[in-house]
Design a protein around this motif. Structure first.
Motif, PDB file in Angstrom:
ATOM      1  N   UNK A   1       0.833  -1.196   0.000  1.00  0.00           N
ATOM      2  CA  UNK A   1       0.000   0.000   0.000  1.00  0.00           C
ATOM      3  C   UNK A   1       0.868   1.247   0.000  1.00  0.00           C
ATOM      4  N   UNK A   2       0.260   2.360  -0.377  1.00  0.00           N
ATOM      5  CA  UNK A   2       0.847   3.679  -0.193  1.00  0.00           C
ATOM      6  C   UNK A   2      -0.065   4.424   0.769  1.00  0.00           C
ATOM      7  N   UNK A   3       0.548   5.143   1.717  1.00  0.00           N
ATOM      8  CA  UNK A   3      -0.222   5.900   2.684  1.00  0.00           C
ATOM      9  C   UNK A   3       0.079   7.377   2.518  1.00  0.00           C
ATOM     10  N   UNK A   4      -0.956   8.162   2.405  1.00  0.00           N
ATOM     11  CA  UNK A   4      -0.792   9.601   2.292  1.00  0.00           C
ATOM     12  C   UNK A   4      -0.400  10.139   3.665  1.00  0.00           C
ATOM     13  N   UNK A   5       0.766  10.807   3.789  1.00  0.00           N
ATOM     14  CA  UNK A   5       1.218  11.262   5.105  1.00  0.00           C
ATOM     15  C   UNK A   5       0.350  12.376   5.696  1.00  0.00           C
ATOM     16  N   UNK A   6      -0.348  13.115   4.867  1.00  0.00           N
ATOM     17  CA  UNK A   6      -1.185  14.221   5.365  1.00  0.00           C
ATOM     18  C   UNK A   6      -2.510  13.725   5.919  1.00  0.00           C
ATOM     19  N   UNK A   7      -3.158  12.834   5.199  1.00  0.00           N
ATOM     20  CA  UNK A   7      -4.482  12.368   5.621  1.00  0.00           C
ATOM     21  C   UNK A   7      -4.425  11.043   6.362  1.00  0.00           C
ATOM     22  N   UNK A   8      -3.364  10.274   6.160  1.00  0.00           N
ATOM     23  CA  UNK A   8      -3.252   8.968   6.815  1.00  0.00           C
ATOM     24  C   UNK A   8      -4.033   7.875   6.114  1.00  0.00           C
ATOM     25  N   UNK A   9      -4.654   8.185   4.975  1.00  0.00           N
ATOM     26  CA  UNK A   9      -5.439   7.184   4.261  1.00  0.00           C
ATOM     27  C   UNK A   9      -4.532   6.294   3.417  1.00  0.00           C
ATOM     28  N   UNK A  10      -4.971   5.057   3.238  1.00  0.00           N
ATOM     29  CA  UNK A  10      -4.217   4.088   2.452  1.00  0.00           C
ATOM     30  C   UNK A  10      -4.804   4.001   1.045  1.00  0.00           C
ATOM     31  N   UNK A  11      -3.930   3.736   0.086  1.00  0.00           N
ATOM     32  CA  UNK A  11      -4.377   3.584  -1.299  1.00  0.00           C
ATOM     33  C   UNK A  11      -5.260   2.347  -1.425  1.00  0.00           C
ATOM     34  N   UNK A  12      -6.196   2.412  -2.344  1.00  0.00           N
ATOM     35  CA  UNK A  12      -7.110   1.300  -2.580  1.00  0.00           C
ATOM     36  C   UNK A  12      -6.354   0.121  -3.185  1.00  0.00           C
ATOM     37  N   UNK A  13      -6.609  -1.076  -2.684  1.00  0.00           N
ATOM     38  CA  UNK A  13      -6.016  -2.305  -3.236  1.00  0.00           C
ATOM     39  C   UNK A  13      -7.117  -3.354  -3.340  1.00  0.00           C
TER      40      UNK A  13
END
Length: 150
Positions: free
Chosen positions: A73-85
């Motif tokens: 996964x990739x996690x956005x450091x600003x929002x903390x959300x993970x990329x969809x997989x």
């Protein structure tokens, strides 16, 4: 000597291993004696692993061996959300497209932060029956490889 700056992505990389256990029910309308499951990541488009055939008994099918799937996964450091997989699980009588009974899809991003065993009951899409695939999902390993811009 001049060293060029290597820019890294804005996202944190996360790798998790999930343990998956499968059980199908309401299979009485199906002809045949055994089923298999193929695992297809949406971003790859072809099977990366398969579960061997399991016998159908009294309208149910149980795969004894669990499947371990590593998902990145990739996690956005600003929002903390993970990329969809999204992964597709195709239930079939054999390895050909014609032998397909139905499929379900699961977005593993919903289970990255899970600490307990999750149980899903998903009706098979594109099926000519009311078959349901029950999936137990457990995150057994997760690592965070944080990368920041220099």
């Amino acid at each position: 000597m001049f060293k060029s700056v290597r820019w890294r992505g804005d996202k944190n990389k996360v790798k998790c291993v999930f343990k998956l256990q499968f059980h199908a029910t309401q299979l009485s309308e199906l002809a045949g004696d055994a089923l298999m499951i193929s695992v297809i990541p949406a971003d790859v488009g072809k099977p990366t692993s398969k579960l061997e055939k399991a016998k159908i008994h009294d309208g149910s099918c149980y795969w004894e061996k669990p499947l371990y799937e590593t998902v990145k996964f990739s996690q956005d450091p600003k929002t903390g959300t993970f990329s969809e997989k999204v992964y597709y699980f195709v239930v079939a009588k054999d390895s050909t497209r014609l032998g397909s009974v139905g499929e379900v899809s699961i977005d593993f991003a919903s289970y990255v932060e899970a600490t307990k065993l999750s149980s899903l009951s998903l009706p098979l899409k594109n099926a000519n029956s009311a078959a349901v695939l029950h999936v137990l999902i457990q995150k057994v390993q997760g690592s965070f490889d944080q990368r920041y811009k220099n």
